[in-house]
Write an enzyme that holds these catalytic residues in place. Structure first.
Site, PDB file in Angstrom:
ATOM      1  N   GLY B 103       2.589  13.227 -43.949  1.00 26.44           N
ATOM      2  CA  GLY B 103       2.307  14.679 -44.408  1.00 26.44           C
ATOM      3  C   GLY B 103       3.095  15.798 -43.997  1.00 26.44           C
ATOM      4  O   GLY B 103       3.998  16.035 -43.069  1.00 26.44           O
ATOM      5  N   CYS B 104       2.588  17.201 -44.415  1.00 24.99           N
ATOM      6  CA  CYS B 104       3.275  18.249 -44.131  1.00 24.99           C
ATOM      7  C   CYS B 104       2.597  18.858 -42.773  1.00 24.99           C
ATOM      8  O   CYS B 104       1.657  19.715 -42.562  1.00 24.99           O
ATOM      9  CB  CYS B 104       3.091  19.399 -45.061  1.00 24.99           C
ATOM     10  SG  CYS B 104       4.300  19.018 -46.300  1.00 24.99           S
ATOM     11  N   VAL B 105       2.948  17.960 -41.664  1.00 27.82           N
ATOM     12  CA  VAL B 105       1.823  18.169 -40.384  1.00 27.82           C
ATOM     13  C   VAL B 105       2.661  19.516 -39.477  1.00 27.82           C
ATOM     14  O   VAL B 105       3.980  19.454 -39.438  1.00 27.82           O
ATOM     15  CB  VAL B 105       1.813  16.886 -39.429  1.00 27.82           C
ATOM     16  CG1 VAL B 105       0.951  16.123 -39.998  1.00 27.82           C
ATOM     17  CG2 VAL B 105       3.201  16.205 -39.481  1.00 27.82           C
TER      18      VAL B 105
END
Lengths: 395, 105
Positions: B103-105
């Site tokens: 994901g958008c980490v």
């Protein structure tokens, strides 16, 4: 150049937490204010746009500050930033700021310095001929394009950001250095529908879009991915758990349900969907963020797909120009693109802009019903007459 | 993909050092990663966290939410960071042999 040996010495990988400084937050903005801004903070009386890209703010104390706004390409080398610093040192006592649309603003306190700064900025060009610091971006024109990473750095894009932004800004350059539109036009760009940035609320938005479902790597998916996350990532419920022939856990995708958002790939690298011919660009229009006159609006899809025609994206540029020119010729003063489209009706918007209306533009996601026309109020357009004629309706 | 050698066994890892196949995990792998993360010795609380993560992953095939993890193990997030300086995702999940967070980490 050597490694930093500041007061805490060099980073020691054997003791990573030794001398570690954390949670200190950003520097306080006050310490980077030019003295004139510090002095007049909270005391501004009014401002004027002297000419495109140049503002003057007048304080209650009588002080004046002149701001020169120039375009920035957002992705910059350190060398480029150092050049900005040199200019700031020369004219602005070392102070400079960046805007929320990644333009650069130099602030000076006298008209003489302003003139010298202006001439200097416009004289600086890249070796290939493009302006390093074009002055503009104020008032009713097109300012910088808020954009994303594209193929430079991201793994989920459907198109490239920087190159498309360069092509579009090249074609809209006169609107950047002029203030000739009915109101400001905000153009934004995102390379996938994560929509990092402002595409969902911009006058014109360019959005990378896929047209093919993901390819599943059955061999690795169970080891690399948390399968329930992949399944829950799908907005249309097209993904379900499955087993391979050899008994390995995997997922299956109902291709007729998939709308190629790529959200599952964000969660799991074993379902890639990028495709050279399938990927392209969608154009949205009519969004805005401000509350001026009308409330903020989402942008709406007006062009379903255009090819990724690297490196200059001629189709995208042509469509953006078409929309802006139709808007400039038809809208009233102060009307944003969305205000104009809603006043004349979207059917007229498509006619004025010369865009075809296709089934792709009709909302079909959950709350779609509210976007349909539940009224007899509409205007006849050439496209409507064509549909009428094709089914043998009224001539 | 690169491999690491733990006590004579070659284990496949990705470029961030997460093991590719959770089944190839063993306690030596955790110790090997701990040394890289700057953890001198894995104490009982470290193992409690690692075992909790592994059990949860075995049962649900996902890593637990941070809230869930703190509640079930009784450790505060601050304490988790003391145990694993790179945090619950890059530190604890890596040591426990879970897949890399996405994901958008």
């Amino acid at each position: 150049m050597g490694l930093s040996l500041g007061k805490n010495g060099q980073y020691n990988p054997d003791k990573p937490t030794e001398d570690r400084i954390t949670d200190i937050g950003p520097r306080h903005f006050w310490q980077y204010f030019p003295p004139a801004i510090q002095k007049n903070y909270g005391k501004w009386d009014h401002h004027e746009i002297l000419e495109p890209g140049i503002l003057v703010h007048v304080s209650e104390t009588g002080d004046k500050v002149f701001t020169v706004r120039c375009g920035g390409c957002r992705f910059m080398t350190v060398e480029n930033v150092r050049e900005i610093c040199d200019i700031a040192d020369k004219y602005c006592n070392g102070f400079v700021r960046f805007t929320t649309r990644n333009n650069i603003e130099f602030i000076v306190d006298s008209p003489e310095k302003l003139e010298a700064l202006k001439n200097d900025l416009l004289s600086r060009k890249h070796v290939s001929g493009s302006y390093k610091f074009p002055i503009g971006g104020t008032g009713a024109g097109v300012t910088n394009i808020v954009h994303t990473q594209g193929y430079i750095h991201c793994h989920t894009p459907a198109t490239d950001a920087s190159s498309m932004v360069k092509s579009v800004m090249d074609s809209l350059f006169d609107y950047f250095t002029g203030m000739t539109l009915p109101a400001q036009v905000r153009v934004s760009m995102a390379c996938c529908l994560n929509m990092c940035g402002a595409v969902h609320c911009s006058d014109i938005a360019l959005l990378g879009y896929h047209r093919k479902p993901p390819v599943i790597d059955h061999e690795y998916i169970d080891a690399l991915c948390e399968l329930p996350l992949v399944i829950a990532a799908c907005p249309v419920g097209a993904i379900s758990p499955a087993k391979t022939e050899s008994g390995k856990k995997t997922v299956k995708i109902k291709e007729e349900r998939c709308m190629f958002c790529g959200n599952c790939y964000t969660m799991c690298q074993a379902v890639p969907l990028s495709d050279k011919l399938g990927d392209g660009v969608t154009i949205l229009a009519g969004g805005k963020l401000s509350n001026r006159i009308s409330e903020p609006k989402f942008s709406k899809v007006v062009v379903p797909w255009l090819p990724n025609n690297f490196p200059r994206f001629p189709e995208v540029v042509e469509h953006v120009k078409k929309i802006i020119e139709a808007y400039a010729a038809n809208a009233n003063k102060y009307e944003r693109i969305g205000d104009w489209a809603e006043r004349i009706g979207w059917e007229k918007f498509f006619e004025k802009c010369g865009l075809p209306f296709t089934e792709h533009l009709i909302d079909d996601y959950r709350l779609a019903y509210d976007t349909f026309r539940t009224s007899t109020q509409f205007k006849y357009t050439e496209a409507a007459w064509a549909v009428s004629k094709s089914v043998g309706g009224i001539d | 993909m690169p491999t690491i050698n733990v006590n004579g066994a070659d284990i496949e890892v990705d470029e961030d050092g997460f093991i590719v196949d959770p089944d190839s995990w063993n306690e030596d792998v955790a110790k090997y990663f701990a040394a890289q993360e700057g953890i001198k010795e894995l104490n009982d609380d470290h193992w409690k966290m690692i075992n909790y993560l592994r059990d949860y992953y075995k049962q649900f095939q996902i890593a637990p939410m941070i809230r869930k993890l703190c509640k079930e193990t009784g450790m505060s997030l601050k304490y988790v960071y003391e145990l694993f300086p790179s945090g619950p995702a890059k530190g604890a999940c890596k040591l426990a042999g879970l897949p890399k967070p996405t994901g958008c980490v």
